[in-house]
Design an enzyme around this catalytic site. Structure first.
Site, PDB file in Angstrom:
ATOM      1  CG  ASP A  12      -1.614   1.365   1.383  1.00  0.00           C
ATOM      2  OD1 ASP A  12      -2.609   1.585   0.672  1.00  0.00           O
ATOM      3  OD2 ASP A  12      -1.152   2.206   2.179  1.00  0.00           O
ATOM      4  CE  LYS A  30      -3.337   5.743   1.160  1.00  0.00           C
ATOM      5  NZ  LYS A  30      -2.660   4.429   1.107  1.00  0.00           N
ATOM      6  CE1 TYR A  69       0.557   8.049   2.670  1.00  0.00           C
ATOM      7  CE2 TYR A  69       1.090   5.796   2.079  1.00  0.00           C
ATOM      8  CZ  TYR A  69       0.271   6.698   2.723  1.00  0.00           C
ATOM      9  OH  TYR A  69      -0.811   6.244   3.416  1.00  0.00           O
ATOM     10  CG  HIS A 117      -4.666   9.822   0.790  1.00  0.00           C
ATOM     11  ND1 HIS A 117      -3.345   9.763   0.448  1.00  0.00           N
ATOM     12  CD2 HIS A 117      -4.699   9.486   2.104  1.00  0.00           C
ATOM     13  CE1 HIS A 117      -2.618   9.410   1.497  1.00  0.00           C
ATOM     14  NE2 HIS A 117      -3.420   9.239   2.517  1.00  0.00           N
TER      15      HIS A 117
END
Length: 295
Positions: free
Chosen positions: A47, A77, A52, A110
């Site tokens: 994931d 996401k 990120y 997200h």
């Protein structure tokens, strides 16, 4: 023979490994190695998220593993800055290129964007298009509360397959999980072992909880392993994060013991109702928006 994670069958029939590696706050320089170590250990779900800033390294870890693409479930996401129909379609392109894949197994929104929910709905409409075109295998959301789900379901043609939310023994969101069950939405737990209770400096941390430590002692396991087993036995997906190979291996070694009904109930009783992450209704473009770079 490497152990294998059980799977959760999503509401569109796609099988998703229940246990995965999360890479939130994993430094890009360490992410590829962590992904490779996780895949060598037996993890088959990774994931990540556009926000990120390590999708490229996740893809590199997949390539280094030598595993065929169809043996690894890749999940990412879309960040709020890329909400809106056309922007979200392009967000898929950015993520797919960074990951180095043509198809993403699970694509999530997200966060809800309550102050601009029309953009959230348009973003989800783009996910539905990507699903119809076969560019993603399943779609879902993250951090959506019951009212956000209600607003989404009133206009969506596809029920989200997953809602990824904060769940650990100290914050269980049982009412939200009941809403998931009513609609056939799988619950996926982020911070599943309560890491957020440690790095947010909260008074109590799950890793030092006497109840969890005692249950761990009875099974010859760690508190983290007990928490992951609790998620799996209650039917949730969990995505513990680590970049340390030994900790990654520990997080996967949870298939050789079972918690009793009394032990599950004792963990359920630890819920404090205190959220560690941000309140979903406080997420705004003004406060949290940031551009997601091109691939």
């Amino acid at each position: 023979m490497t152990a294998k994670s059980p799977s959760i069958t999503l509401n569109n029939g796609v099988a998703m490994p229940a246990l995965g590696l999360g890479v939130f706050q994993s430094p890009p320089a360490e992410t590829a190695g962590a992904v490779k170590a996780a895949l060598a250990t037996g993890f088959r779900l990774i994931d990540t998220a556009a926000a990120y800033a390590n999708e490229r390294e996740v893809g590199e870890g997949l390539r280094r593993s030598g595993l065929p693409r169809d043996q690894v479930f890749m999940e990412t996401k879309v960040w709020i800055s890329d909400y809106g129909y056309d922007a979200t379609l392009h967000a898929f392109d950015k993520s797919a290129r960074k990951l180095g894949v043509e198809q993403i197994d699970l694509l999530l929104l997200h966060q809800p964007l309550p102050s601009a929910f029309d953009r959230t709905l348009e973003a989800y409409r783009a996910l539905e298009k990507l699903l119809a075109d076969g560019r993603v295998r399943a779609i879902g959301v993250s951090n959506f509360m019951p009212d956000h789900l209600e607003r989404l379901l009133s206009s969506a043609s596809v029920v989200p397959a997953v809602n990824q939310i904060e769940v650990h023994p100290y914050f269980q969101q049982t009412a939200l999980q009941r809403v998931h069950a009513e609609h056939g939405i799988a619950t996926q737990a982020w911070s599943p072992i309560g890491g957020i209770t440690a790095y947010r400096g909260l008074e109590k941390t799950s890793f030092a909880d006497p109840t969890l430590l005692e249950i761990a002692r009875q099974h010859g396991k760690s508190a983290a392993q007990v928490m992951l087993r609790w998620h799996l036995q209650q039917g949730r997906s969990a995505i513990p994060k680590s970049v340390k190979p030994a900790r990654i291996a520990e997080n996967f070694a949870v298939f050789d013991f079972e918690l009793t009904r009394e032990q599950l109930a004792a963990i359920d009783a630890l819920d404090t109702g205190v959220r560690g992450g941000p309140e979903p209704d406080t997420i705004t473009l003004e406060s949290y928006g940031r551009p997601i770079p091109e691939a």
